[in-house]
Design a protein around this motif. Structure first.
Motif, PDB file in Angstrom:
ATOM      1  N   ASN A   1       0.835  -1.197   0.000  1.00 22.43           N
ATOM      2  CA  ASN A   1       0.000   0.000   0.000  1.00 22.43           C
ATOM      3  C   ASN A   1       0.867   1.242   0.000  1.00 22.43           C
ATOM      4  N   SER A   2       0.257   2.366  -0.314  1.00 24.83           N
ATOM      5  CA  SER A   2       0.996   3.624  -0.392  1.00 24.83           C
ATOM      6  C   SER A   2       0.044   4.784  -0.167  1.00 24.83           C
ATOM      7  N   VAL A   3       0.609   5.944   0.181  1.00 27.28           N
ATOM      8  CA  VAL A   3      -0.140   7.195   0.289  1.00 27.28           C
ATOM      9  C   VAL A   3       0.679   8.272  -0.400  1.00 27.28           C
ATOM     10  N   THR A   4       0.117   9.462  -0.510  1.00 28.27           N
ATOM     11  CA  THR A   4       0.845  10.574  -1.113  1.00 28.27           C
ATOM     12  C   THR A   4       1.897  11.086  -0.137  1.00 28.27           C
ATOM     13  N   THR A   5       2.825  11.855  -0.639  1.00 26.48           N
ATOM     14  CA  THR A   5       3.884  12.390   0.210  1.00 26.48           C
ATOM     15  C   THR A   5       3.355  13.375   1.238  1.00 26.48           C
ATOM     16  N   GLU A   6       2.137  13.911   1.014  1.00 27.37           N
ATOM     17  CA  GLU A   6       1.540  14.824   1.991  1.00 27.37           C
ATOM     18  C   GLU A   6       0.964  14.079   3.194  1.00 27.37           C
ATOM     19  N   ASP A   7       0.725  12.783   3.053  1.00 27.69           N
ATOM     20  CA  ASP A   7       0.129  11.998   4.136  1.00 27.69           C
ATOM     21  C   ASP A   7       1.204  11.457   5.072  1.00 27.69           C
ATOM     22  N   ASN A   8       0.810  11.167   6.296  1.00 29.69           N
ATOM     23  CA  ASN A   8       1.712  10.553   7.260  1.00 29.69           C
ATOM     24  C   ASN A   8       1.903   9.077   6.891  1.00 29.69           C
ATOM     25  N   PRO A   9       3.141   8.638   6.636  1.00 24.81           N
ATOM     26  CA  PRO A   9       3.344   7.224   6.263  1.00 24.81           C
ATOM     27  C   PRO A   9       2.813   6.244   7.299  1.00 24.81           C
ATOM     28  N   ILE A  10       2.767   6.650   8.576  1.00 27.75           N
ATOM     29  CA  ILE A  10       2.285   5.742   9.610  1.00 27.75           C
ATOM     30  C   ILE A  10       0.823   5.367   9.373  1.00 27.75           C
ATOM     31  N   SER A  11       0.104   6.210   8.621  1.00 23.80           N
ATOM     32  CA  SER A  11      -1.296   5.900   8.325  1.00 23.80           C
ATOM     33  C   SER A  11      -1.435   4.626   7.493  1.00 23.80           C
ATOM     34  N   LEU A  12      -0.344   4.165   6.898  1.00 24.08           N
ATOM     35  CA  LEU A  12      -0.393   2.916   6.136  1.00 24.08           C
ATOM     36  C   LEU A  12      -0.732   1.727   7.040  1.00 24.08           C
ATOM     37  N   TRP A  13      -0.407   1.831   8.321  1.00 20.44           N
ATOM     38  CA  TRP A  13      -0.748   0.758   9.258  1.00 20.44           C
ATOM     39  C   TRP A  13      -2.265   0.613   9.374  1.00 20.44           C
ATOM     40  N   ALA A  14      -2.978   1.743   9.499  1.00 24.48           N
ATOM     41  CA  ALA A  14      -4.439   1.673   9.605  1.00 24.48           C
ATOM     42  C   ALA A  14      -5.034   1.041   8.355  1.00 24.48           C
ATOM     43  N   ASP A  15      -4.489   1.378   7.213  1.00 30.62           N
ATOM     44  CA  ASP A  15      -4.981   0.788   5.968  1.00 30.62           C
ATOM     45  C   ASP A  15      -4.676  -0.709   5.911  1.00 30.62           C
ATOM     46  N   ALA A  16      -3.489  -1.108   6.396  1.00 25.71           N
ATOM     47  CA  ALA A  16      -3.147  -2.530   6.401  1.00 25.71           C
ATOM     48  C   ALA A  16      -4.090  -3.316   7.306  1.00 25.71           C
ATOM     49  N   LYS A  17      -4.470  -2.736   8.439  1.00 27.80           N
ATOM     50  CA  LYS A  17      -5.443  -3.407   9.308  1.00 27.80           C
ATOM     51  C   LYS A  17      -6.796  -3.545   8.606  1.00 27.80           C
ATOM     52  N   GLU A  18      -7.212  -2.491   7.916  1.00 27.72           N
ATOM     53  CA  GLU A  18      -8.485  -2.564   7.193  1.00 27.72           C
ATOM     54  C   GLU A  18      -8.438  -3.656   6.134  1.00 27.72           C
ATOM     55  N   GLU A  19      -7.312  -3.750   5.444  1.00 23.04           N
ATOM     56  CA  GLU A  19      -7.158  -4.808   4.446  1.00 23.04           C
ATOM     57  C   GLU A  19      -7.190  -6.179   5.100  1.00 23.04           C
ATOM     58  N   MET A  20      -6.574  -6.301   6.276  1.00 22.76           N
ATOM     59  CA  MET A  20      -6.609  -7.567   7.006  1.00 22.76           C
ATOM     60  C   MET A  20      -8.037  -7.973   7.317  1.00 22.76           C
ATOM     61  N   PHE A  21      -8.851  -7.022   7.775  1.00 25.05           N
ATOM     62  CA  PHE A  21     -10.246  -7.343   8.069  1.00 25.05           C
ATOM     63  C   PHE A  21     -10.972  -7.816   6.804  1.00 25.05           C
ATOM     64  N   GLN A  22     -10.707  -7.166   5.680  1.00 28.20           N
ATOM     65  CA  GLN A  22     -11.359  -7.557   4.430  1.00 28.20           C
ATOM     66  C   GLN A  22     -10.916  -8.944   3.986  1.00 28.20           C
ATOM     67  N   GLN A  23      -9.622  -9.230   4.101  1.00 24.26           N
ATOM     68  CA  GLN A  23      -9.128 -10.556   3.719  1.00 24.26           C
ATOM     69  C   GLN A  23      -9.701 -11.636   4.639  1.00 24.26           C
ATOM     70  N   THR A  24      -9.799 -11.326   5.927  1.00 26.77           N
ATOM     71  CA  THR A  24     -10.361 -12.289   6.879  1.00 26.77           C
ATOM     72  C   THR A  24     -11.818 -12.574   6.563  1.00 26.77           C
ATOM     73  N   GLU A  25     -12.570 -11.516   6.219  1.00 26.34           N
ATOM     74  CA  GLU A  25     -13.977 -11.701   5.865  1.00 26.34           C
ATOM     75  C   GLU A  25     -14.134 -12.518   4.581  1.00 26.34           C
ATOM     76  N   SER A  26     -13.128 -12.486   3.713  1.00 21.34           N
ATOM     77  CA  SER A  26     -13.191 -13.204   2.437  1.00 21.34           C
ATOM     78  C   SER A  26     -12.809 -14.671   2.557  1.00 21.34           C
ATOM     79  N   TRP A  27     -12.342 -15.082   3.721  1.00 24.48           N
ATOM     80  CA  TRP A  27     -11.925 -16.482   3.921  1.00 24.48           C
ATOM     81  C   TRP A  27     -13.131 -17.381   4.110  1.00 24.48           C
ATOM     82  N   PRO A  28     -13.172 -18.567   3.480  1.00 26.18           N
ATOM     83  CA  PRO A  28     -12.164 -19.107   2.569  1.00 26.18           C
ATOM     84  C   PRO A  28     -12.267 -18.461   1.188  1.00 26.18           C
ATOM     85  N   TYR A  29     -11.137 -18.299   0.546  1.00 29.40           N
ATOM     86  CA  TYR A  29     -11.083 -17.656  -0.753  1.00 29.40           C
ATOM     87  C   TYR A  29     -11.758 -18.513  -1.819  1.00 29.40           C
TER      88      TYR A  29
END
Length: 674
Positions: free
Chosen positions: A332-360
């Motif tokens: 994942n990525s954000v613009t240079t104006e965004d705080n890079p640490i915000s990528l963690w929140a996005d990674a958690k959101e993606e984790m929730f989505q992947q978990t909800e999609s199990w089994p694939y």
């Protein structure tokens, strides 16, 4: 980060993807794109997935990222994303960047072997505009006996259209009659660019700037190779800290996403494990996550925090097959104006989505059952101890048939766990067809539950277990107790670390304080003239009971056994049998001997014998495997007034031999004995 900010972050990421793909939109027939609805109901257009065969490697490109895999070895050598030519460390050899591996040995030979499971052939399983799935296989033969683990290995990599990341899963198989083997660890490993990825995140609280591999090499070795005192790090703020990969371990139930952040350009690399069904030893098995290197892992099985009991042991030509994964490697990525640490929140959101999609629904292996091929098990668990109660937040799971509590050492099959709600109800979803026992344990109560009959889960079945009642071990009323029966030593006193051996991440995190290095020697500092003494009714286990029963450091690398003393008063002694419940949260090459009212008896009243190899004391764990002992005490061995119980950990010879207590209880005689 608030919900609105998370939504803005996701929207910005999608806008970036759209901008990057404008070229494709303008130059290609729109019918060649897959149309996908975004969160606002609009259409996002993604380019098709493309596979390029290049002789000794293959390249898969979906327009968002590009992955290069050595062929037929099946080792990831490069990942291009968001302007970074290769996220992986291209200063390392090609076979040391992104790979699967196992540690194994021949039972007749103590030699530990590392096998990176390099493939011999490539099969293209799927190749269309929406998905590429590649299979890198290796078939074992007797001629490989001395070089390769005796497994057939099928490593799969999957790239989907519009996905900002790729999946990997493996199928391990042994055929009947193959030679004996012990397998200790299996995992997938990615080593990243050390100049780019310096910030690591394991959880909301456990994230920080990390040292480099070179920082560790310049450091001072401590009591074991994984622990290093940083004496000359490239980042001066890290000077004087201890770095140890085991300080970033996590229980499997909490080990769903972890990884690294690069600040320029702001890019995240994450390992997402959407299910624990293929992991071993149940939901609270602890294992490694990410660590200095920078390295990111998905640990499928290991002996960490459990010892040799968790090795996968094959004898007498036993056949076996198991699917590990898929896991998702997310970019994942954000613009240079965004705080890079915000990528963690996005990674958690993606984790929730992947978990909800199990089994694939996309893996092409027939060994991986889809959702409609799996079953569901429901029920309610109550606890019948002093009185009938709801089993609130109990762990309930299905694991291969065995004995009570055998799930914590089970390592060949699949396990499916959940926790009960406030009323004790549970639902175990997406269970692979097969035969299981239903196991449970309830925080606040000792022991393990196992349902009396085997559960046969069929394809598409819905099994209602009804109301189950767990009756924990109890012979009589509680006279006194020390601790909380929750299978950890977390409620006991964890000392401040030696100020010269600290990890600053845990300096203000009391709930994680046990992760500091060197706490085993703090016992000697706190009890310089004598061992721990605890008086029931006066002492407080949160401040007066050291979290680990360890040996005394007497200098010159010499450690001596220690004896802890428990004083307790009885108004009178009732005729009948008393019972001591001794629950251990961890044991490492230890022996606990119990004496009552006479510490000088040559023979102990009770001994555990030599137990445990979990090494949780050295690896900053608050528990390992769970042990429960029930000790019968005749009333004639007690007296009215002051009584004494002595607990001696008899095995010296080193700092890491010892136990962690979970809970100790004295029960009086039952009413039926009076």
């Amino acid at each position: 980060m608030g919900k609105k900010k998370e939504v803005l972050l996701l929207s910005r990421r999608r806008m970036m993807v759209i901008a990057v793909l404008l070229f494709f939109i303008l130059t290609a027939d729109s019918k060649s794109f897959r149309n996908t609805k975004n969160d606002s109901g609009g259409q996002v257009l993604y380019p098709p997935v493309q596979l390029h065969m290049q002789g000794d490697h293959v390249v898969v490109d979906n327009g968002i990222f590009r992955i290069t895999i050595a062929s037929p070895e099946g080792i990831v050598t490069g990942i291009r994303y968001n302007g970074i030519d290769n996220i992986l460390n291209d200063h390392k050899e090609k076979n040391d960047r992104g790979y699967w591996d196992v540690n194994w040995s021949d039972p007749s030979d103590v030699k530990d072997n590392l096998d990176k499971l390099t493939g011999d052939q490539l099969d293209v399983i799927a190749n269309d505009e929406n998905q590429v799935e590649l299979s890198f296989k290796r078939y074992w033969t007797l001629s490989r006996k001395d070089s390769d683990v005796s497994l057939n290995v099928d490593k799969r990599f999957v790239v989907l259209r519009g996905s900002s990341g790729f999946y990997s899963y493996g199928i391990f198989e042994r055929q009947k009659g193959w030679p004996d083997v012990d397998i200790y660890q299996g995992r997938i490993v990615f080593k990243l660019q050390d100049k780019l990825f310096r910030y690591m995140a394991v959880s909301d609280e456990r994230q920080r700037v990390m040292p480099t591999f070179e920082d560790r090499e310049r450091g001072e070795a401590l009591d074991y190779p994984e622990a290093v005192l940083l004496t000359d790090p490239s980042n001066s703020l890290l000077k004087g800290e201890v770095d140890d990969k085991y300080q970033y371990s996590a229980e499997d139930k909490d080990n769903r996403v972890h990884g690294w952040i690069c600040s320029d350009p702001p890019v995240g690399f994450w390992m997402i494990t959407p299910s624990n069904e293929f992991r071993t030893a149940g939901p609270i098995k602890q294992d490694l996550t990410s660590h200095a290197g920078p390295v990111t892992l998905s640990m499928f099985f290991s002996t960490h925090y459990a010892g040799i009991d968790l090795r996968i042991k094959f004898r007498d030509g036993e056949p076996w097959k198991k699917v590990f994964g898929p896991v998702f490697i997310y970019l994942n990525s954000v613009t240079t104006e965004d705080n890079p640490i915000s990528l963690w929140a996005d990674a958690k959101e993606e984790m929730f989505q992947q978990t909800e999609s199990w089994p694939y629904d996309f893996p092409h292996s027939s060994d991986y059952p889809r959702a409609h091929q799996r079953g569901l098990v429901t029920g309610r668990l109550l606890v019948g101890d002093v009185e009938l109660a709801r089993a609130n937040s109990a762990f309930v799971g299905l694991a291969p048939p065995g004995e009570i509590g055998s799930w914590q050492q089970e390592n060949k099959g699949y396990q499916f766990w959940t926790q009960t709600d406030d009323e004790g109800y549970f639902t175990i979803k997406n269970v692979r067809p097969g035969f299981y026992n239903l196991y449970a344990w309830v925080p606040g109560y000792i022991g393990d539950y196992m349902h009396h009959s085997v559960v046969n889960v069929l394809q598409g079945s819905r099994i209602r277990m009804g109301t189950l009642v767990y009756e924990p071990p109890r012979n009589g009323p509680t006279v006194w107790e020390i601790g909380v029966p929750d299978r950890t030593a977390a409620e006991f006193y964890v000392p401040e670390p030696n100020p010269t051996l600290m990890n600053q991440l845990y300096a203000s995190q009391r709930t994680e304080a046990f992760r500091q290095y060197g706490l085993w020697d703090r016992y000697t500092d706190l009890y310089p003239d004598g061992d721990l003494v605890y008086t029931v009714g006066v002492s407080n286990y949160e401040t007066d009971w050291f979290f680990a029963h360890v040996n005394r450091n007497v200098g010159n690398k010499t450690y001596l056994p220690t004896t802890w003393t428990i004083f307790f008063d009885l108004e009178d002694v009732t005729i009948g049998n008393y019972t001591i419940r001794l629950a251990l949260a961890s044991a490492n090459a230890a022996e606990v001997q119990v004496h009552i009212n006479n510490s000088k008896d040559m023979l102990p009243f009770f001994t555990t014998g030599l137990i445990g190899r979990d090494n949780a004391i050295a690896r900053h764990g608050i528990h390992g495997l769970y042990w429960l002992y029930s000790i019968n005490v005749l009333h004639s061995q007690l007296r009215a007034g002051r009584n004494v119980m002595y607990l001696t950990q008899t095995r010296g010879l080193g700092p890491f031999r010892g136990v962690m207590y979970d809970y100790i209880r004295l029960e009086g005689p039952s009413r039926s004995q009076k």
